[in-house]
Design a protein around this motif. Structure first.
Motif, PDB file in Angstrom:
ATOM      1  N   GLY A 109       0.783  -1.232   0.000  1.00  0.00           N
ATOM      2  CA  GLY A 109       0.000   0.000   0.000  1.00  0.00           C
ATOM      3  C   GLY A 109       0.812   1.278   0.000  1.00  0.00           C
ATOM      4  O   GLY A 109       0.263   2.360   0.219  1.00  0.00           O
ATOM      5  N   ARG A 110       2.099   1.201  -0.292  1.00  0.00           N
ATOM      6  CA  ARG A 110       2.969   2.375  -0.297  1.00  0.00           C
ATOM      7  C   ARG A 110       3.883   2.354  -1.514  1.00  0.00           C
ATOM      8  O   ARG A 110       4.324   1.313  -1.960  1.00  0.00           O
ATOM      9  CB  ARG A 110       3.851   2.412   0.963  1.00  0.00           C
ATOM     10  CG  ARG A 110       3.081   2.449   2.277  1.00  0.00           C
ATOM     11  CD  ARG A 110       2.427   3.792   2.493  1.00  0.00           C
ATOM     12  NE  ARG A 110       1.778   3.882   3.780  1.00  0.00           N
ATOM     13  CZ  ARG A 110       0.475   3.711   3.967  1.00  0.00           C
ATOM     14  NH1 ARG A 110      -0.323   3.429   2.958  1.00  0.00           N
ATOM     15  NH2 ARG A 110      -0.039   3.841   5.165  1.00  0.00           N
TER      16      ARG A 110
ATOM     17  N   ASP B  45       0.429   6.741  -0.456  1.00  0.00           N
ATOM     18  CA  ASP B  45      -0.465   5.582  -0.412  1.00  0.00           C
ATOM     19  C   ASP B  45      -1.046   5.337  -1.804  1.00  0.00           C
ATOM     20  O   ASP B  45      -0.667   6.004  -2.771  1.00  0.00           O
ATOM     21  CB  ASP B  45      -1.543   5.745   0.658  1.00  0.00           C
ATOM     22  CG  ASP B  45      -2.585   6.819   0.359  1.00  0.00           C
ATOM     23  OD1 ASP B  45      -2.639   7.343  -0.786  1.00  0.00           O
ATOM     24  OD2 ASP B  45      -3.372   7.126   1.266  1.00  0.00           O
ATOM     25  N   GLU B  46      -1.944   4.379  -1.931  1.00  0.00           N
ATOM     26  CA  GLU B  46      -2.480   4.006  -3.242  1.00  0.00           C
ATOM     27  C   GLU B  46      -3.328   5.103  -3.874  1.00  0.00           C
ATOM     28  O   GLU B  46      -3.613   5.057  -5.067  1.00  0.00           O
ATOM     29  CB  GLU B  46      -3.264   2.694  -3.153  1.00  0.00           C
ATOM     30  CG  GLU B  46      -4.467   2.747  -2.262  1.00  0.00           C
ATOM     31  CD  GLU B  46      -4.171   2.494  -0.779  1.00  0.00           C
ATOM     32  OE1 GLU B  46      -5.128   2.520   0.006  1.00  0.00           O
ATOM     33  OE2 GLU B  46      -3.000   2.294  -0.409  1.00  0.00           O
TER      34      GLU B  46
ATOM     35  N   ALA C  76       1.727   9.421   2.814  1.00  0.00           N
ATOM     36  CA  ALA C  76       1.592   8.533   3.969  1.00  0.00           C
ATOM     37  C   ALA C  76       2.746   8.755   4.938  1.00  0.00           C
ATOM     38  O   ALA C  76       2.564   8.713   6.148  1.00  0.00           O
ATOM     39  CB  ALA C  76       1.549   7.073   3.518  1.00  0.00           C
TER      40      ALA C  76
ATOM     41  N   ARG D  41       4.518   1.698   8.277  1.00  0.00           N
ATOM     42  CA  ARG D  41       3.753   2.269   7.165  1.00  0.00           C
ATOM     43  C   ARG D  41       3.204   3.668   7.457  1.00  0.00           C
ATOM     44  O   ARG D  41       2.739   4.358   6.575  1.00  0.00           O
ATOM     45  CB  ARG D  41       2.604   1.327   6.791  1.00  0.00           C
ATOM     46  CG  ARG D  41       3.117   0.001   6.222  1.00  0.00           C
ATOM     47  CD  ARG D  41       1.999  -0.967   5.879  1.00  0.00           C
ATOM     48  NE  ARG D  41       1.221  -0.468   4.755  1.00  0.00           N
ATOM     49  CZ  ARG D  41      -0.057  -0.084   4.838  1.00  0.00           C
ATOM     50  NH1 ARG D  41      -0.718  -0.147   5.955  1.00  0.00           N
ATOM     51  NH2 ARG D  41      -0.686   0.335   3.756  1.00  0.00           N
TER      52      ARG D  41
END
Length: 173
Positions: free
Chosen positions: A86-87, A100-101, A106, A149
Motif C-alpha cells: 500500500g505504499r 499511499d495508493e 503517507a 507504514r
C-alpha cells in the motif's frame, strides 16, 4: 510544489474520478478517459496508467487528468516505484517519502533513501550517498533505521547499515 491529493470517497477509499489510460500518438503518449475521449494529447516521452485510477505517470511525475504534476516519482526498474504493501516511494527535493495508493502522503519525504516496505517495515537512511559503479545504485554511509507504514520509527535512524539490517531482520521474524 504543493501536491493536490486525490480525494477520498466513503470509508477512506479512492474516488475513481476520471480513469486515465495511455494512448499513443506517433512517438509520444497521452491519456484518454474510459470512454475513449482524449484527456491529454500525446506529448509525453514515457507514460503509464494504473488500471483505471484517476492519476497516471508521465515523464517522471504522477499527474492528474489535467496534466498537473502531483508528485515526482521515485524511479525503480525503468519506471515509477511499485506499490508495495500500500505504499510507493516519491521524491520531494532531494528526499524520499511514501505515498499511499491514492497518492496521499503517507510518510513525508525526510529520508535520503528508503527501501520498499516488507512485512510492514521500510529500511531508511539519512546522510547516505550513492556508491559508484554497476548498473544499480547502492547507498552507503549515513545513519540507518526503519519506519512502519505510518512513518513511525521502529528502529531509530542512528545505526550503520549492517546493524540496522540486523535489527530489522530480528523484528521481521
Amino acid at each position: 510544489m504543493m501536491p493536490s491529493p486525490i480525494p477520498l470517497g466513503e470509508a477512506g477509499t479512492c474516488v475513481q474520478g476520471e480513469a486515465m489510460y495511455v494512448i499513443e500518438g506517433g512517438e509520444s503518449y497521452g491519456f484518454s478517459a474510459g470512454d475513449g475521449s482524449v484527456l491529454l494529447s500525446p506529448k509525453y516521452t514515457l507514460a503509464m496508467d494504473f488500471d483505471g485510477k484517476p492519476y497516471a505517470y508521465a515523464d517522471g511525475y504522477y499527474i492528474d487528468a489535467t496534466g498537473t504534476q502531483l508528485f515526482r516519482a521515485f524511479h525503480y526498474d525503468n519506471g515509477p516505484d511499485y506499490l508495495v504493501e500500500g505504499r510507493r516511494r516519491y521524491i520531494d527535493g532531494d528526499l524520499v517519502g511514501f505515498l499511499d495508493e491514492c497518492l496521499r502522503v503517507a510518510v513525508p519525504a525526510r529520508f535520503t533513501f528508503a527501501e520498499p516496505f516488507w512485512n510492514g517495515l521500510a529500511l531508511v537512511c539519512i546522510g547516505c550517498v550513492v556508491a559508484p559503479g554497476g548498473e544499480h545504485r547502492r547507498m552507503v554511509g549515513g545513519q540507518w533505521g526503519a519506519v512502519d507504514r505510518h512513518g513511525q520509527a521502529r528502529i531509530p535512524v542512528e545505526f550503520d547499515e549492517a546493524e540496522a539490517r540486523r535489527r530489522i531482520a530480528a523484528l521481521r521474524r
